[in-house]
Motif scaffolding. Structure first.
Motif, PDB file in Angstrom:
ATOM      1  N   PRO A 224       0.805  -1.161   0.030  1.00 41.73           N
ATOM      2  CA  PRO A 224      -0.016   0.123   0.089  1.00 41.73           C
ATOM      3  C   PRO A 224       1.026   1.260   0.011  1.00 41.73           C
ATOM      4  N   LEU A 225       0.284   2.299  -0.721  1.00 41.03           N
ATOM      5  CA  LEU A 225       1.074   3.716  -0.678  1.00 41.03           C
ATOM      6  C   LEU A 225       1.060   4.212   0.719  1.00 41.03           C
ATOM      7  N   PRO A 226       2.099   5.127   1.247  1.00 43.13           N
ATOM      8  CA  PRO A 226       1.857   5.883   2.219  1.00 43.13           C
ATOM      9  C   PRO A 226       0.516   6.829   1.976  1.00 43.13           C
ATOM     10  N   VAL A 227      -0.120   7.058   3.221  1.00 48.31           N
ATOM     11  CA  VAL A 227      -1.528   7.597   3.244  1.00 48.31           C
ATOM     12  C   VAL A 227      -1.183   9.123   2.709  1.00 48.31           C
ATOM     13  N   ASP A 228       0.059   9.764   3.025  1.00 43.59           N
ATOM     14  CA  ASP A 228       0.062  11.027   2.504  1.00 43.59           C
ATOM     15  C   ASP A 228      -0.008  10.964   0.837  1.00 43.59           C
ATOM     16  N   ILE A 229       0.635   9.931   0.202  1.00 41.87           N
ATOM     17  CA  ILE A 229       0.637  10.001  -1.348  1.00 41.87           C
ATOM     18  C   ILE A 229      -0.658   9.560  -1.764  1.00 41.87           C
ATOM     19  N   ALA A 230      -1.327   8.705  -1.030  1.00 40.72           N
ATOM     20  CA  ALA A 230      -2.657   8.232  -1.316  1.00 40.72           C
ATOM     21  C   ALA A 230      -3.744   9.448  -1.328  1.00 40.72           C
ATOM     22  N   ASN A 231      -3.507  10.480  -0.306  1.00 34.15           N
ATOM     23  CA  ASN A 231      -4.342  11.477  -0.368  1.00 34.15           C
ATOM     24  C   ASN A 231      -3.935  12.534  -1.335  1.00 34.15           C
ATOM     25  N   LEU A 232      -2.801  12.767  -1.536  1.00 36.93           N
ATOM     26  CA  LEU A 232      -2.458  13.544  -2.702  1.00 36.93           C
ATOM     27  C   LEU A 232      -2.919  13.043  -3.998  1.00 36.93           C
ATOM     28  N   MET A 233      -2.888  11.731  -4.176  1.00 42.66           N
ATOM     29  CA  MET A 233      -3.624  11.305  -5.649  1.00 42.66           C
ATOM     30  C   MET A 233      -4.943  11.424  -5.547  1.00 42.66           C
ATOM     31  N   TRP A 234      -5.722  11.396  -4.309  1.00 46.16           N
ATOM     32  CA  TRP A 234      -7.205  11.464  -4.344  1.00 46.16           C
ATOM     33  C   TRP A 234      -7.537  12.978  -4.883  1.00 46.16           C
ATOM     34  N   LEU A 235      -6.686  13.997  -4.536  1.00 47.09           N
ATOM     35  CA  LEU A 235      -6.804  15.171  -4.725  1.00 47.09           C
ATOM     36  C   LEU A 235      -7.192  15.546  -6.312  1.00 47.09           C
TER      37      LEU A 235
ATOM     38  N   VAL B  47      -4.617   4.014  -6.849  1.00 48.32           N
ATOM     39  CA  VAL B  47      -4.225   3.739  -5.431  1.00 48.32           C
ATOM     40  C   VAL B  47      -4.643   2.438  -4.771  1.00 48.32           C
ATOM     41  N   ALA B  48      -5.682   1.675  -5.232  1.00 45.69           N
ATOM     42  CA  ALA B  48      -5.902   0.373  -4.774  1.00 45.69           C
ATOM     43  C   ALA B  48      -4.619  -0.330  -5.068  1.00 45.69           C
ATOM     44  N   ALA B  49      -4.090  -0.413  -6.662  1.00 43.74           N
ATOM     45  CA  ALA B  49      -2.863  -1.296  -6.941  1.00 43.74           C
ATOM     46  C   ALA B  49      -1.810  -0.630  -6.688  1.00 43.74           C
ATOM     47  N   SER B  50      -1.781   0.405  -6.139  1.00 41.14           N
ATOM     48  CA  SER B  50      -0.486   1.183  -5.927  1.00 41.14           C
ATOM     49  C   SER B  50       0.370   1.398  -7.059  1.00 41.14           C
ATOM     50  N   ASN B  51      -0.533   1.900  -8.366  1.00 40.32           N
ATOM     51  CA  ASN B  51       0.091   1.896  -9.643  1.00 40.32           C
ATOM     52  C   ASN B  51       0.355   3.482  -9.811  1.00 40.32           C
ATOM     53  N   LEU B  52       1.377   3.935  -9.579  1.00 40.43           N
ATOM     54  CA  LEU B  52       1.800   5.391  -9.655  1.00 40.43           C
ATOM     55  C   LEU B  52       2.044   5.544 -11.082  1.00 40.43           C
ATOM     56  N   THR B  53       2.596   4.466 -11.983  1.00 42.75           N
ATOM     57  CA  THR B  53       2.490   4.845 -13.370  1.00 42.75           C
ATOM     58  C   THR B  53       1.151   5.010 -14.153  1.00 42.75           C
ATOM     59  N   LEU B  54       0.140   4.593 -13.812  1.00 50.18           N
ATOM     60  CA  LEU B  54      -1.276   4.832 -14.134  1.00 50.18           C
ATOM     61  C   LEU B  54      -1.649   6.141 -13.828  1.00 50.18           C
ATOM     62  N   TRP B  55      -1.308   6.545 -12.598  1.00 48.82           N
ATOM     63  CA  TRP B  55      -1.740   7.777 -11.834  1.00 48.82           C
ATOM     64  C   TRP B  55      -1.038   8.973 -12.461  1.00 48.82           C
ATOM     65  N   LEU B  56       0.246   8.777 -12.496  1.00 51.14           N
ATOM     66  CA  LEU B  56       1.034   9.893 -13.126  1.00 51.14           C
ATOM     67  C   LEU B  56       0.812  10.088 -14.561  1.00 51.14           C
ATOM     68  N   ALA B  57       0.505   9.154 -15.098  1.00 53.68           N
ATOM     69  CA  ALA B  57      -0.224   9.446 -16.656  1.00 53.68           C
ATOM     70  C   ALA B  57      -1.292  10.221 -16.796  1.00 53.68           C
ATOM     71  N   LEU B  58      -2.186  10.049 -15.816  1.00 53.82           N
ATOM     72  CA  LEU B  58      -3.421  10.741 -15.602  1.00 53.82           C
ATOM     73  C   LEU B  58      -3.107  12.058 -15.534  1.00 53.82           C
ATOM     74  N   LEU B  59      -2.272  12.230 -14.301  1.00 54.16           N
ATOM     75  CA  LEU B  59      -1.728  13.534 -13.909  1.00 54.16           C
ATOM     76  C   LEU B  59      -1.232  14.310 -15.178  1.00 54.16           C
ATOM     77  N   MET B  60      -0.328  13.796 -15.586  1.00 62.23           N
ATOM     78  CA  MET B  60       0.395  14.391 -16.903  1.00 62.23           C
ATOM     79  C   MET B  60      -0.567  14.962 -17.910  1.00 62.23           C
ATOM     80  N   GLY B  61      -1.693  14.123 -18.161  1.00 59.84           N
ATOM     81  CA  GLY B  61      -2.707  14.311 -19.248  1.00 59.84           C
ATOM     82  C   GLY B  61      -3.593  15.472 -18.929  1.00 59.84           C
ATOM     83  N   PHE B  62      -3.782  15.805 -17.319  1.00 64.15           N
ATOM     84  CA  PHE B  62      -4.526  16.772 -16.960  1.00 64.15           C
ATOM     85  C   PHE B  62      -3.671  17.812 -16.968  1.00 64.15           C
TER      86      PHE B  62
END
Length: 188
Positions: free
Chosen positions: A7-18, A87-102
């Motif tokens: 699991p990701l650290p809570v602060d990173i998961a919260n940052l992702m949920w933002l 977040v559930a899969a601790s997949n930072l690559t997927l999330w960072l791709a979403l973030l970069m798209g945004f």
């Protein structure tokens, strides 16, 4: 059998949920201001950028505010589901791709503002949302060094899916507008 991802650290998961929250705050400005802005600003766009004006008028420009909001709601659901999956899969690559798209989307809005040299209905929220994107990427990179070529490759795939999804969402919204006209013509 493979082990579950750590699991990701809570602060990173919260940052992702933002991300869905920041996306929605950004798009509230667009939902609220797009119609009044188009009514006043489209003639100037037609004069300076006729091809862009035809694209706007042919896609989202003719939609009612409820139909436009439907597109945003559909995008919000997808971003929220993909964030949950990341977040559930601790997949930072997927999330960072979403973030970069945004982030690239926000840079395009900032470019629209620069080209228009006037208010566009996303410029108030684009700079703070872009700052969030940069901060989130920086924070994640502090704990998990980012493989930027891999992220940009995933981002290109996400961008292609966004374009396909947006075309489908506009088609859905146009159908929704037709349904609204049939069932609630006085309300639109």
């Amino acid at each position: 059998m493979t082990a579950a991802p750590a699991p990701l650290p809570v602060d990173i998961a919260n940052l992702m949920w933002l991300l869905p929250v920041v996306f929605m705050l950004h798009d509230f400005e667009e939902i609220i201001m797009i119609k009044p802005w188009l009514a006043r600003g489209l003639p100037a766009i037609q004069e300076r950028y006729p091809r862009l004006a035809r694209l706007i008028a042919g896609s989202t420009g003719g939609l009612s505010q409820p139909a436009f909001a439907l597109i945003v709601a559909e995008e919000f659901v997808i971003i929220s589901l993909l964030t949950w999956l990341a977040v559930a899969a601790s997949n930072l690559t997927l999330w960072l791709a979403l973030l970069m798209g945004f982030f690239v989307h926000l840079l395009m809005h900032i470019g629209q503002f620069i080209a228009a040299r006037a208010y566009v209905p996303v410029i108030l929220t684009s700079p703070p949302a872009a700052a969030y994107c940069l901060y989130a990427a920086w924070q994640i990179n502090q704990l998990y060094p980012i493989d930027w070529p891999k992220i940009w490759l995933w981002s290109a795939a996400v961008a292609a899916l966004i374009v396909i999804n947006l075309a489908a969402a506009v088609r859905l919204a146009k159908g929704f507008d037709a349904w609204l006209q049939t069932h609630f013509s006085a309300a639109t």
